[in-house]
Scaffold this active site. Structure first.
Site, PDB file in Angstrom:
ATOM      1  N   THR A   1       0.872  -1.184   0.000  1.00 28.98           N
ATOM      2  CA  THR A   1       0.000   0.000   0.000  1.00 28.98           C
ATOM      3  C   THR A   1       0.901   1.224   0.000  1.00 28.98           C
ATOM      4  OG1 THR A   1      -1.690  -1.142   1.273  1.00 28.98           O
ATOM      5  CG2 THR A   1      -1.789   1.256   1.257  1.00 28.98           C
TER       6      THR A   1
ATOM      7  N   LYS B   1      -7.668   1.716  -3.019  1.00 29.82           N
ATOM      8  CA  LYS B   1      -7.311   1.227  -1.675  1.00 29.82           C
ATOM      9  C   LYS B   1      -7.440   2.346  -0.627  1.00 29.82           C
ATOM     10  CE  LYS B   1      -5.077  -0.972   1.656  1.00 29.82           C
ATOM     11  NZ  LYS B   1      -5.592  -2.087   2.404  1.00 29.82           N
TER      12      LYS B   1
ATOM     13  N   LYS C   1      -1.561   5.012   8.755  1.00 30.39           N
ATOM     14  CA  LYS C   1      -0.745   5.147   7.531  1.00 30.39           C
ATOM     15  C   LYS C   1      -1.656   5.376   6.314  1.00 30.39           C
ATOM     16  CE  LYS C   1       1.670   2.367   4.182  1.00 30.39           C
ATOM     17  NZ  LYS C   1       2.023   1.056   3.705  1.00 30.39           N
TER      18      LYS C   1
HETATM   19  P1  NAD Z   1       5.885  -5.904   7.302  1.00 33.59           P
HETATM   20  O1  NAD Z   1       6.658  -4.763   7.859  1.00 33.59           O
HETATM   21  O2  NAD Z   1       5.504  -7.035   8.185  1.00 33.59           O
HETATM   22  O3  NAD Z   1       6.680  -6.535   6.045  1.00 33.59           O
HETATM   23  C1  NAD Z   1       7.461  -5.793   5.153  1.00 33.59           C
HETATM   24  C2  NAD Z   1       8.687  -6.635   4.821  1.00 33.59           C
HETATM   25  O4  NAD Z   1       9.453  -5.964   3.826  1.00 33.59           O
HETATM   26  C3  NAD Z   1       9.618  -6.846   6.025  1.00 33.59           C
HETATM   27  O5  NAD Z   1       9.802  -8.234   6.249  1.00 33.59           O
HETATM   28  C4  NAD Z   1      10.902  -6.148   5.613  1.00 33.59           C
HETATM   29  O6  NAD Z   1      12.085  -6.795   6.099  1.00 33.59           O
HETATM   30  C5  NAD Z   1      10.815  -6.223   4.098  1.00 33.59           C
HETATM   31  N1  NAD Z   1      11.653  -5.245   3.410  1.00 33.59           N
HETATM   32  C6  NAD Z   1      11.779  -3.921   3.652  1.00 33.59           C
HETATM   33  N2  NAD Z   1      12.656  -3.369   2.779  1.00 33.59           N
HETATM   34  C7  NAD Z   1      13.086  -4.367   1.983  1.00 33.59           C
HETATM   35  C8  NAD Z   1      13.993  -4.441   0.896  1.00 33.59           C
HETATM   36  N3  NAD Z   1      14.671  -3.359   0.482  1.00 33.59           N
HETATM   37  N4  NAD Z   1      14.214  -5.641   0.306  1.00 33.59           N
HETATM   38  C9  NAD Z   1      13.551  -6.743   0.739  1.00 33.59           C
HETATM   39  N5  NAD Z   1      12.673  -6.743   1.763  1.00 33.59           N
HETATM   40  C10 NAD Z   1      12.445  -5.567   2.383  1.00 33.59           C
HETATM   41  O7  NAD Z   1       4.587  -5.246   6.627  1.00 33.59           O
HETATM   42  P2  NAD Z   1       3.228  -5.998   6.216  1.00 33.59           P
HETATM   43  O8  NAD Z   1       2.263  -5.961   7.338  1.00 33.59           O
HETATM   44  O9  NAD Z   1       3.575  -7.305   5.569  1.00 33.59           O
HETATM   45  O10 NAD Z   1       2.682  -4.971   5.109  1.00 33.59           O
HETATM   46  C11 NAD Z   1       3.251  -4.895   3.806  1.00 33.59           C
HETATM   47  C12 NAD Z   1       2.402  -3.948   2.980  1.00 33.59           C
HETATM   48  O11 NAD Z   1       1.055  -4.430   2.931  1.00 33.59           O
HETATM   49  C13 NAD Z   1       2.324  -2.522   3.554  1.00 33.59           C
HETATM   50  O12 NAD Z   1       2.383  -1.606   2.489  1.00 33.59           O
HETATM   51  C14 NAD Z   1       0.978  -2.484   4.265  1.00 33.59           C
HETATM   52  O13 NAD Z   1       0.428  -1.191   4.322  1.00 33.59           O
HETATM   53  C15 NAD Z   1       0.152  -3.403   3.366  1.00 33.59           C
HETATM   54  N6  NAD Z   1      -1.004  -4.053   4.028  1.00 33.59           N
HETATM   55  C16 NAD Z   1      -0.859  -4.594   5.268  1.00 33.59           C
HETATM   56  C17 NAD Z   1      -1.979  -5.206   5.867  1.00 33.59           C
HETATM   57  C18 NAD Z   1      -1.849  -5.805   7.260  1.00 33.59           C
HETATM   58  O14 NAD Z   1      -2.901  -6.127   7.851  1.00 33.59           O
HETATM   59  N7  NAD Z   1      -0.660  -6.029   7.778  1.00 33.59           N
HETATM   60  C19 NAD Z   1      -3.201  -5.276   5.209  1.00 33.59           C
HETATM   61  C20 NAD Z   1      -3.312  -4.751   3.910  1.00 33.59           C
HETATM   62  C21 NAD Z   1      -2.178  -4.136   3.329  1.00 33.59           C
END
Ligand code: NAD
Length: 298
Positions: free
Chosen positions: A94, A169, A244
């Protein structure tokens, strides 16, 4: 066999990559976190030592990263220089609409097909492969995008051209943030008026107050057994994540000149709840603040 490079194996990406592997695809996964890589390996993915290595022979690349700056950097420095031009690029993070359009333009200029495809549904839906995807892409690419997304999805809808997925979204989540606060205010008022919460639910859920925040995700513990309100607001969709998304909506509103006064108020209320310590709680826990209680943090 379809080869999927999966970048970003966090709370969401971990389960999504696992579902690609479960569907029989060859998944080459990468994350900066060693623990996330171990979990992906246990779920049947191969792991790579870098983004470049993960994408080198991919048919499709899926990214699930925290925010716009991560997506811009990973695409510019690692994906576009190293993926084969035939690879279909799908970003499910997102992020702000502007970043999505900028990355799409860079990808297109470099000869790639690209889609912004953010998701609705939390970690449980990511694990179960039942996310809703909102896609911004060229119309001609949508069928291929749907094919890549299929093992992770309950429903996949094309919102329009590049950036439209992210627009859908943040607009959807602005409705959700506002409607949750409305439902919580109604429960707080009902309580002050001596009206039983469960009784109010029975009535409002069959009257014009009915909405998803009330009937599927009720912030008052009891009436909807699956709602996070029944587990002390743990799990679910965190206040920090909602904040966010509301910030993204407000930035977009300011840039585009849209009037979103309730979205702005919702952002302010969630920012306050976050400051009070509610950031890790499910976003429906804002009911506690509106009832005049401090968030119960563990
Ligand atoms: P998270 O922080 O758990 O996961 C993100 C991952 O990206 C981490 O494991 C991190 O190490 C990795 N990362 C960061 N920089 C990197 C790079 N340069 N190379 C490789 N890996 C890298 O976040 P999440 O909860 O999985 O959310 C991910 C996305 O999904 C966000 O944009 C969030 O807004 C969206 N989202 C989350 C939810 C939720 O309920 N958690 C629901 C819908 C959408």
């Amino acid at each position: 066999m379809t080869r999927i490079a999966f970048i970003g194996l966090g709370n969401m990406g971990g389960g999504m990559a696992a579902n690609q592997a479960k569907a029989g695809r060859e998944v080459m996964a990468f994350d900066l976190s060693a623990a996330a890589l171990d979990r992906a390996a246990a779920a049947g993915c191969s792991t790579a030592g870098s983004v470049a290595e993960a994408v080198r022979t991919a048919d499709a690349v899926v990214t699930m990263l925290p925010a716009g700056p991560h997506v811009r950097q990973v695409y510019a420095e690692h994906i576009l220089p190293h993926a084969p031009k035939t690879a279909l690029l799908v970003d499910s993070s997102t992020i702000d609409v502007e970043s999505a359009r900028a990355v799409a333009a860079q990808a297109k200029a470099a000869g790639f097909r690209f889609a912004d495809a953010p998701v609705s549904g939390g970690t449980a839906a990511a694990d179960a492969g039942t996310l809703a995807f909102m896609v911004g892409c060229d119309e001609a690419d949508f069928a291929a995008v749907e094919g890549v997304i299929a093992p992770m999805s309950r429903v996949t809808l094309r919102a329009g051209d590049h950036g439209a997925g992210q627009a859908a979204k943040i607009c959807n989540n602005m409705v959700l943030g506002i409607s949750m606060i409305g439902v919580c205010e109604a429960f707080a008022l009902a309580e002050k008026l001596g009206l039983d919460g469960e009784r109010f639910f029975d009535i409002a859920s069959r009257s014009s107050g009915q909405c998803w925040s009330l009937t599927s995700y009720c912030p008052w513990p009891g009436p909807v057994p699956t709602a996070p309100s029944n587990r002390d607001y743990e799990g679910g969709f965190s206040t920090a994540m909602m904040l966010k998304d509301l910030k993204l909506a407000q930035e977009a509103a300011a840039k585009s000149g849209a009037a979103t006064p309730l979205g702005s108020t919702a952002e302010g209320l969630y920012a306050l709840f976050d400051r009070l310590g509610g950031g890790s709680k499910d976003f429906s826990a804002i009911l506690e603040m509106l009832r005049g209680k401090a968030p119960q943090t563990n």
